[in-house]
Design an enzyme around this catalytic site. Structure first.
Site, PDB file in Angstrom:
ATOM      1  N   CYS A 178      36.429 -35.322   3.540  1.00 17.45           N
ATOM      2  CA  CYS A 178      35.537 -35.395   4.949  1.00 17.45           C
ATOM      3  C   CYS A 178      35.831 -35.651   6.383  1.00 17.45           C
ATOM      4  O   CYS A 178      36.879 -36.985   6.317  1.00 17.45           O
ATOM      5  CB  CYS A 178      34.600 -35.915   4.826  1.00 17.45           C
ATOM      6  N   LYS A 204      24.845   4.097  25.105  1.00 17.34           N
ATOM      7  CA  LYS A 204      25.745   4.611  23.842  1.00 17.34           C
ATOM      8  C   LYS A 204      25.723   3.614  23.021  1.00 17.34           C
ATOM      9  O   LYS A 204      26.745   2.516  22.225  1.00 17.34           O
ATOM     10  CB  LYS A 204      27.216   4.797  24.715  1.00 17.34           C
ATOM     11  N   GLU A 229       0.875  -1.420  -0.394  1.00 16.28           N
ATOM     12  CA  GLU A 229      -0.415  -0.142   0.341  1.00 16.28           C
ATOM     13  C   GLU A 229       1.051   1.310  -0.114  1.00 16.28           C
ATOM     14  O   GLU A 229       0.429   2.188  -0.744  1.00 16.28           O
ATOM     15  CB  GLU A 229      -0.839  -0.161   0.945  1.00 16.28           C
TER      16      GLU A 229
HETATM   17  S1  IVH Z   1      25.887  12.354  24.293  1.00 18.07           S
HETATM   18  C1  IVH Z   1      29.956  15.898  24.492  1.00 18.07           C
HETATM   19  N1  IVH Z   1      24.662  10.271  23.814  1.00 18.07           N
HETATM   20  O1  IVH Z   1      30.006   9.136  22.045  1.00 18.07           O
HETATM   21  C2  IVH Z   1      28.997  14.306  23.873  1.00 18.07           C
HETATM   22  N2  IVH Z   1      27.226  10.331  23.488  1.00 18.07           N
HETATM   23  O2  IVH Z   1      32.294   9.660  22.683  1.00 18.07           O
HETATM   24  C3  IVH Z   1      27.664  14.300  23.956  1.00 18.07           C
HETATM   25  N3  IVH Z   1      27.103   8.669  21.565  1.00 18.07           N
HETATM   26  O3  IVH Z   1      30.653  10.409  18.810  1.00 18.07           O
HETATM   27  C4  IVH Z   1      27.258  13.055  23.733  1.00 18.07           C
HETATM   28  N4  IVH Z   1      25.248   7.251  21.840  1.00 18.07           N
HETATM   29  O4  IVH Z   1      28.535  10.309  18.595  1.00 18.07           O
HETATM   30  C5  IVH Z   1      25.849  10.672  24.031  1.00 18.07           C
HETATM   31  N5  IVH Z   1      23.545   8.618  23.385  1.00 18.07           N
HETATM   32  C6  IVH Z   1      24.195   9.178  23.191  1.00 18.07           C
HETATM   33  C7  IVH Z   1      25.339   8.548  22.247  1.00 18.07           C
HETATM   34  C8  IVH Z   1      26.826   9.570  22.322  1.00 18.07           C
HETATM   35  C9  IVH Z   1      26.560   7.290  21.461  1.00 18.07           C
HETATM   36  C10 IVH Z   1      29.243   8.842  20.799  1.00 18.07           C
HETATM   37  C11 IVH Z   1      29.053  10.232  20.007  1.00 18.07           C
HETATM   38  C12 IVH Z   1      30.166  10.781  20.512  1.00 18.07           C
HETATM   39  C13 IVH Z   1      30.972  10.316  21.584  1.00 18.07           C
HETATM   40  C14 IVH Z   1      30.853  10.453  22.839  1.00 18.07           C
END
Ligand code: IVH
Length: 490
Positions: free
Chosen positions: A407, A114, A33
């Site tokens: 084998c 993260k 769809e």
């Molecule tokens: S906050 C001041 N939140 O981790 C930096 N970063 O070491 C604030 N990253 O390259 C970053 N998940 O892209 C934040 N939930 C998350 C994240 C995240 C992955 C990465 C970010 C940066 C690295 C920082």
């Protein structure tokens, strides 16, 4: 209805269903769809090229390949994070925050996974995505707008009536694990180049000069914060920012949570670690942020790291170790799989001493020799894999790996048919005990007959004692026969 009105309606419908599918993971209509709506849009736009708008869903993949990526100066630097690996260190970090703030006000801690992907910054002007750039060195990144526009989870146009004039949203672009595995399976079947890990997959996809190639890669994005905003938006807390981003249609992580103390964070860390394998994407830890933006501002930044956030790192899912030997295992269909015997290494939270090498083409592609130092990856619910050879560590006289001619279990000839990547034992179930055992394990397994108590160990005994040769024999087993087996009680 006139053409213009229908076009507008189609764009709004497609925008809505795109958001349901890519951002909320909750589609309201079937793919066919959706495709019908999209085809109608393409047909109308083809007839009326003057009515095509840059934010039309048809324009996600547009334009010719680029010559290179333009350098972009970030209006505010993209920072990195301080790291820790224990709850004690986390407590110390919080104490440092408290003593610096020195205002006695409580600190709320916002936690979120993260994501192990590629950091990007998205600039929206009057609600329209005008620039997407990589982090680069934090000050200068690259303009990857054309590629980012192809990602369904990234809104091209925001329609709310409370948007700031300009803002920059930050987040992580990544490749979901299932999509990564599917991509690699296809690559291995067709003799193409497999991706080392989802992070490399995402980075490589965003570095394509032709956006059509990026569009073919299964990428998505989680937004995790605000870079800056001008004109009409002054949020007070990170959690408030995230709620607003979600309301505007950005994809945010549903596993984010906020806590008043370290005890709450500790439970969160444990719970997320326990669910890590089932999240469906790679994470390398948890980011813990001071929620109040005023407190963030007061804490400030040192050496390109904010004092108001910290990354709690989980055990790595990749590690290097030595390849001791390669053995060949025969599966249910006779497929011969090379298995790496490794010097035991702690990876992804467990000790790994075996990893799959998939097939001979993969061995050739990796250029792997016995004694090599290799990188092993164990993530999600897939078996550990050797993903690359670490250059420069090969012992003198290291042996190459060759496919055995017969084998290892039944001695029948091993054959490779046509351009198939897999080699097979030609013995079949009648001659090859390995194929019999594996076939029976499959038959009794949870997703097939789900026979309670008939596990791998029991089946191996039954086959070795020649009590079972094919599935029907399982149904003829009786108490006297079974009681005579090892580890069997009445
Ligand atoms: S906050 C001041 N939140 O981790 C930096 N970063 O070491 C604030 N990253 O390259 C970053 N998940 O892209 C934040 N939930 C998350 C994240 C995240 C992955 C990465 C970010 C940066 C690295 C920082």
């Amino acid at each position: 209805m006139n053409v213009e009105a229908r076009l507008e309606e189609l764009r709004a419908l497609i925008h809505h269903h795109n958001h349901r599918y890519h951002v909320l993971d909750d589609p309201e209509i079937a793919d066919v769809e959706y495709d019908a709506l999209f085809d109608e849009l393409l047909a109308l736009e083809a007839d009326h090229p003057e009515l095509v708008t840059s934010d039309s869903p048809s324009q996600r993949v547009g334009g010719a390949p680029l010559d290179g990526f333009r350098a972009i100066s970030h209006e505010r630097p993209m920072l990195s994070l301080e790291k820790c690996t224990t709850v004690e260190e986390l407590g110390d970090w919080l104490k440092r925050c408290q003593s610096r703030l020195d205002d006695g006000a409580p600190i709320t801690l916002a936690c979120e996974p993260k994501i192990d992907g590629v950091a990007v910054a998205l600039v929206y002007e009057q609600g329209t995505l005008t620039l997407a750039s990589t982090r680069g060195d934090g000050n200068t990144g690259e303009d990857i707008t054309a590629n980012v526009r192809t990602i369904g989870a990234v809104p091209l146009k925001l329609t709310a009536d409370n948007l700031p004039r300009r803002m920059e949203i930050r987040g992580e672009i990544y490749m979901p694990l299932a999509a990564f595995e599917r991509f690699n399976e296809k690559a291995r079947e067709s003799g193409g180049k497999a991706l080392i890990n989802p992070r490399n997959g995402a980075a490589g996809s965003l570095r394509q000069l032709d956006p059509k190639l990026t569009a073919e890669r299964p990428l998505t994005m989680f937004c995790y914060g605000l870079g800056w905003a001008e004109g009409g938006w002054a949020p007070r807390a990170h959690t408030e920012v995230m709620a607003q981003l979600e309301a505007w249609g950005f994809r945010v992580n549903a596993d984010a949570a906020a806590f008043a103390d370290i005890a709450g964070v500790e439970t969160y860390l444990e719970d997320l670690l326990a669910r890590r394998e089932r999240l469906g994407y790679d994470i390398d830890g948890v980011v813990i942020k001071v929620d109040s933006l005023a407190q963030q501002e007061a804490l400030g930044t040192v050496t390109r790291k904010p004092r108001w956030a910290i990354a709690y790192k989980y055990p790595a899912e990749e590690a290097t170790t030595r390849l001791l030997d390669v053995e060949f295992q025969v599966g249910r269909t006779g497929a011969v799989t090379p298995v790496a015997r490794l010097e035991p290494v702690f990876v992804g939270g467990v000790t790994v001493s075996n990893a799959t090498l998939h097939n001979m083409d993969e061995i050739t592609r990796l250029g792997i020799h016995i004694g090599d130092t290799v990188m092993v990856r164990r993530a999600g619910d897939v078996i550990p894999q050797v993903v690359k050879v670490v250059e420069g560590n090969r012992p003198a006289g290291a042996a190459a790996i060759t496919l055995p001619v017969s084998c290892p279990v039944c001695g029948s000839e091993i054959v490779r048919e046509g351009d198939e990547a897999v080699a097979r034992c030609s013995g079949g179930v009648l001659r090859c005990e390995a194929q019999r055992k594996e076939g029976l394990k499959h038959f009794a397994s949870r997703l097939a007959m789900d026979i309670e108590g008939v596990g791998d160990k029991l089946l191996e005994q039954l086959v070795e004692a020649e009590l079972v040769r094919d599935p029907s024999d399982l149904y003829r087993l009786d108490l006297e026969t079974l009681i005579g087996l090892e580890r069997m009680g009445k």
